[in-house]
Design a protein around this motif. Structure first.
Motif, PDB file in Angstrom:
ATOM      1  N   GLN A  46       6.486   1.235  -6.188  1.00  0.00           N
ATOM      2  CA  GLN A  46       6.198  -0.091  -5.637  1.00  0.00           C
ATOM      3  C   GLN A  46       5.267   0.009  -4.429  1.00  0.00           C
ATOM      4  OE1 GLN A  46      10.362  -1.480  -5.174  1.00  0.00           O
ATOM      5  NE2 GLN A  46       9.818  -3.120  -6.578  1.00  0.00           N
ATOM      6  N   ILE A  47       5.481   1.030  -3.590  1.00  0.00           N
ATOM      7  CA  ILE A  47       4.598   1.235  -2.431  1.00  0.00           C
ATOM      8  C   ILE A  47       3.172   1.550  -2.908  1.00  0.00           C
ATOM      9  CG2 ILE A  47       4.077   2.829  -0.533  1.00  0.00           C
ATOM     10  CD1 ILE A  47       7.033   2.981   0.035  1.00  0.00           C
ATOM     11  N   ALA A  48       3.068   2.372  -3.941  1.00  0.00           N
ATOM     12  CA  ALA A  48       1.753   2.761  -4.458  1.00  0.00           C
ATOM     13  C   ALA A  48       0.949   1.552  -4.924  1.00  0.00           C
ATOM     14  CB  ALA A  48       1.917   3.757  -5.601  1.00  0.00           C
ATOM     15  N   TRP A  49       1.642   0.564  -5.457  1.00  0.00           N
ATOM     16  CA  TRP A  49       0.935  -0.591  -6.024  1.00  0.00           C
ATOM     17  C   TRP A  49       1.156  -1.864  -5.218  1.00  0.00           C
ATOM     18  CZ3 TRP A  49      -2.677   0.477  -9.472  1.00  0.00           C
ATOM     19  CH2 TRP A  49      -2.603   1.733 -10.077  1.00  0.00           C
ATOM     20  N   GLY A  50       1.617  -1.692  -3.957  1.00  0.00           N
ATOM     21  CA  GLY A  50       1.672  -2.813  -3.025  1.00  0.00           C
ATOM     22  C   GLY A  50       2.698  -3.871  -3.314  1.00  0.00           C
ATOM     23  N   THR A  51       3.823  -3.506  -3.939  1.00  0.00           N
ATOM     24  CA  THR A  51       4.860  -4.498  -4.265  1.00  0.00           C
ATOM     25  C   THR A  51       6.210  -4.115  -3.687  1.00  0.00           C
ATOM     26  OG1 THR A  51       5.347  -3.379  -6.373  1.00  0.00           O
ATOM     27  CG2 THR A  51       3.698  -5.146  -6.407  1.00  0.00           C
ATOM     28  N   SER A  52       6.219  -3.302  -2.627  1.00  0.00           N
ATOM     29  CA  SER A  52       7.485  -2.788  -2.099  1.00  0.00           C
ATOM     30  C   SER A  52       8.264  -3.804  -1.280  1.00  0.00           C
ATOM     31  CB  SER A  52       7.228  -1.556  -1.226  1.00  0.00           C
ATOM     32  OG  SER A  52       6.512  -1.917  -0.060  1.00  0.00           O
ATOM     33  N   LEU A 244      -0.298   8.167   0.211  1.00  0.00           N
ATOM     34  CA  LEU A 244      -0.999   6.945  -0.189  1.00  0.00           C
ATOM     35  C   LEU A 244      -2.327   6.795   0.550  1.00  0.00           C
ATOM     36  CD1 LEU A 244      -0.959   4.262  -1.777  1.00  0.00           C
ATOM     37  CD2 LEU A 244       0.299   3.258   0.152  1.00  0.00           C
ATOM     38  N   ALA A 245      -2.372   7.287   1.798  1.00  0.00           N
ATOM     39  CA  ALA A 245      -3.574   7.125   2.626  1.00  0.00           C
ATOM     40  C   ALA A 245      -4.701   8.086   2.239  1.00  0.00           C
ATOM     41  CB  ALA A 245      -3.212   7.327   4.100  1.00  0.00           C
ATOM     42  N   GLN A 246      -4.437   9.016   1.353  1.00  0.00           N
ATOM     43  CA  GLN A 246      -5.459   9.982   0.950  1.00  0.00           C
ATOM     44  C   GLN A 246      -6.401   9.377  -0.098  1.00  0.00           C
ATOM     45  OE1 GLN A 246      -5.331  12.713   2.898  1.00  0.00           O
ATOM     46  NE2 GLN A 246      -3.537  11.597   3.677  1.00  0.00           N
ATOM     47  N   PRO A 247      -7.578  10.007  -0.294  1.00  0.00           N
ATOM     48  CA  PRO A 247      -8.457   9.560  -1.385  1.00  0.00           C
ATOM     49  C   PRO A 247      -7.685   9.591  -2.719  1.00  0.00           C
ATOM     50  CG  PRO A 247      -9.607  11.103   0.046  1.00  0.00           C
ATOM     51  CD  PRO A 247      -8.181  11.096   0.494  1.00  0.00           C
ATOM     52  N   PHE A 248      -7.831   8.523  -3.477  1.00  0.00           N
ATOM     53  CA  PHE A 248      -7.074   8.373  -4.740  1.00  0.00           C
ATOM     54  C   PHE A 248      -5.568   8.400  -4.475  1.00  0.00           C
ATOM     55  CE2 PHE A 248     -11.060  10.644  -5.743  1.00  0.00           C
ATOM     56  CZ  PHE A 248     -11.668   9.694  -6.557  1.00  0.00           C
ATOM     57  N   GLY A 249      -5.174   7.982  -3.246  1.00  0.00           N
ATOM     58  CA  GLY A 249      -3.769   8.050  -2.843  1.00  0.00           C
ATOM     59  C   GLY A 249      -2.834   7.269  -3.745  1.00  0.00           C
ATOM     60  N   ARG A 250      -3.306   6.115  -4.238  1.00  0.00           N
ATOM     61  CA  ARG A 250      -2.452   5.303  -5.111  1.00  0.00           C
ATOM     62  C   ARG A 250      -2.048   6.088  -6.355  1.00  0.00           C
ATOM     63  NH1 ARG A 250      -4.178  -0.745  -6.546  1.00  0.00           N
ATOM     64  NH2 ARG A 250      -3.320  -0.963  -4.434  1.00  0.00           N
ATOM     65  N   TYR A 251      -2.990   6.843  -6.905  1.00  0.00           N
ATOM     66  CA  TYR A 251      -2.705   7.591  -8.129  1.00  0.00           C
ATOM     67  C   TYR A 251      -1.894   8.860  -7.823  1.00  0.00           C
ATOM     68  CZ  TYR A 251      -6.235   4.359  -9.720  1.00  0.00           C
ATOM     69  OH  TYR A 251      -6.924   3.200  -9.991  1.00  0.00           O
ATOM     70  N   LEU A 252      -2.166   9.473  -6.658  1.00  0.00           N
ATOM     71  CA  LEU A 252      -1.373  10.619  -6.243  1.00  0.00           C
ATOM     72  C   LEU A 252       0.078  10.217  -6.015  1.00  0.00           C
ATOM     73  CD1 LEU A 252      -3.814  12.311  -3.674  1.00  0.00           C
ATOM     74  CD2 LEU A 252      -3.185  13.180  -5.939  1.00  0.00           C
ATOM     75  N   LEU A 253       0.271   9.078  -5.330  1.00  0.00           N
ATOM     76  CA  LEU A 253       1.626   8.610  -5.054  1.00  0.00           C
ATOM     77  C   LEU A 253       2.336   8.195  -6.337  1.00  0.00           C
ATOM     78  CD1 LEU A 253       3.816   8.055  -3.042  1.00  0.00           C
ATOM     79  CD2 LEU A 253       2.771   5.833  -2.534  1.00  0.00           C
ATOM     80  N   THR A 254       1.580   7.628  -7.273  1.00  0.00           N
ATOM     81  CA  THR A 254       2.169   7.278  -8.574  1.00  0.00           C
ATOM     82  C   THR A 254       2.683   8.532  -9.276  1.00  0.00           C
ATOM     83  OG1 THR A 254       0.741   5.337  -8.847  1.00  0.00           O
ATOM     84  CG2 THR A 254       1.697   6.291 -10.846  1.00  0.00           C
ATOM     85  N   ALA A 255       1.898   9.608  -9.216  1.00  0.00           N
ATOM     86  CA  ALA A 255       2.321  10.868  -9.837  1.00  0.00           C
ATOM     87  C   ALA A 255       3.585  11.404  -9.171  1.00  0.00           C
ATOM     88  CB  ALA A 255       1.194  11.897  -9.736  1.00  0.00           C
ATOM     89  N   VAL A 256       3.633  11.333  -7.826  1.00  0.00           N
ATOM     90  CA  VAL A 256       4.819  11.795  -7.109  1.00  0.00           C
ATOM     91  C   VAL A 256       6.026  10.920  -7.456  1.00  0.00           C
ATOM     92  CG1 VAL A 256       5.867  12.068  -4.821  1.00  0.00           C
ATOM     93  CG2 VAL A 256       3.519  12.827  -5.212  1.00  0.00           C
ATOM     94  N   ALA A 257       5.805   9.597  -7.535  1.00  0.00           N
ATOM     95  CA  ALA A 257       6.889   8.675  -7.885  1.00  0.00           C
ATOM     96  C   ALA A 257       7.463   8.996  -9.267  1.00  0.00           C
ATOM     97  CB  ALA A 257       6.378   7.234  -7.851  1.00  0.00           C
ATOM     98  N   LEU A 258       6.582   9.230 -10.221  1.00  0.00           N
ATOM     99  CA  LEU A 258       7.040   9.582 -11.572  1.00  0.00           C
ATOM    100  C   LEU A 258       7.750  10.928 -11.559  1.00  0.00           C
ATOM    101  CD1 LEU A 258       3.946   8.422 -13.680  1.00  0.00           C
ATOM    102  CD2 LEU A 258       6.159   7.272 -13.410  1.00  0.00           C
ATOM    103  N   GLY A 259       7.303  11.825 -10.662  1.00  0.00           N
ATOM    104  CA  GLY A 259       7.978  13.115 -10.516  1.00  0.00           C
ATOM    105  C   GLY A 259       9.389  12.957  -9.998  1.00  0.00           C
TER     106      GLY A 259
END
Length: 276
Positions: A46-52, A244-259
């Motif tokens: 939710q944080i990665a996609w701004g709905t937290s 999340l603040a890193q380049p492509f952070g949304r996708y990195l955080l999504t990967a961590v979330a799925l992990g």
């Protein structure tokens, strides 16, 4: 009295873990542990996609989310009891040892069990506090604790050492996932090939993702201490925000979330296949 034979040690370890009720409670605790990680993964997504909605993606956020569900207080007490049983089980293994003839390997496993017991006990206390309505943000608690320790003589060294330990735990998790050494803890003999493959993949992804997050937590703690910026000493939620603040952070955080979600599912599956 000193133990002179490995047989005696093994007997004591087996007796310590031979409580059927404790085993079932501990297996229930693994389910609770998995649910907490599933919730952390969901909150991170939710944080990665701004709905937290401002909910922190850490243990306190996960437990708070659980508290908001129907019968949330009851669920929290179930989680607390299960995690406490896990802590007691790991404590028994830390005290009485593991049935391994290699002394160094046995001591290493005892230390690991002791560390896990502390983690499970801390989570159990957190769940109980949230159930009682007195829980607090994990990030805030860590910042307050860090500030308090920094005031001690040699406190800065202690906090840096703690940060390095957390980084080490993260690296160990990544290595454990890559090497699949977690398979030593589960009985795969009764699994079908498809189930075995799925469990291994969940374990790999889960341990690596959690290891990355823990490494970032340790890095933030160490950096905050070295740069005198105490507010940077945040917990898991702060680490995920940093990702999340890193380049492509949304996708990195999504990967961590799925992990994290994968680790949660793996923990739930362990409740059936974990060697105890």
């Amino acid at each position: 009295m000193a133990t002179t034979t490995d047989g005696t040690t093994e007997s004591r370890a087996e007796q310590a873990g031979d409580s059927t009720s404790l085993e079932w409670l501990a297996r229930g605790g693994l389910i609770a542990y998995g649910v907490v990680h599933l919730l952390v993964g969901w909150l991170a997504l939710q944080i990665a996609w701004g709905t937290s909605g401002g909910t922190s993606a850490d243990t306190s956020g996960a437990l708070g989310t659980l508290a908001q569900q129907p019968f949330g207080t009851v669920l929290l007490w179930v989680v607390a009891v299960g995690l406490l049983a896990l802590a007691l089980w790991q404590t028994s293994e830390a005290v009485w040892g593991h049935p391994d003839r290699d002394r160094r390997k046995r001591v290493r496993k005892q230390i690991t069990s002791g560390a896990k017991a502390v983690v499970y006990a801390a989570l159990a206390v957190s769940a109980a506090l949230v159930a009682l309505g007195s829980g607090s943000s994990s990030s805030q608690s860590q910042e307050q604790a860090t500030t308090g320790v920094l005031a001690w003589p040699g406190g800065r060294v202690l906090v840096v050492a703690a940060g390095l330990v957390v980084i080490g735990v993260g690296i160990a998790g990544i290595v454990k996932g890559i090497r699949k050494s977690f398979t030593e803890e589960i009985d795969t003999s009764s699994m079908s090939p498809a189930v075995r493959s799925g469990v291994l993949r969940l374990g790999q992804v889960g341990y690596v993702a959690k290891g990355v997050a823990m490494g970032v937590v340790g890095g933030l703690l160490t950096y905050a201490t070295v740069t005198f910026d105490r507010q940077t000493a945040q917990g898991l939620d702060g680490a995920l925000q940093t990702i999340l603040a890193q380049p492509f952070g949304r996708y990195l955080l999504t990967a961590v979330a799925l992990g994290f979600a994968a680790f949660g599912l793996f923990a739930i599956l362990q409740s059936r296949y974990r060697r105890m």
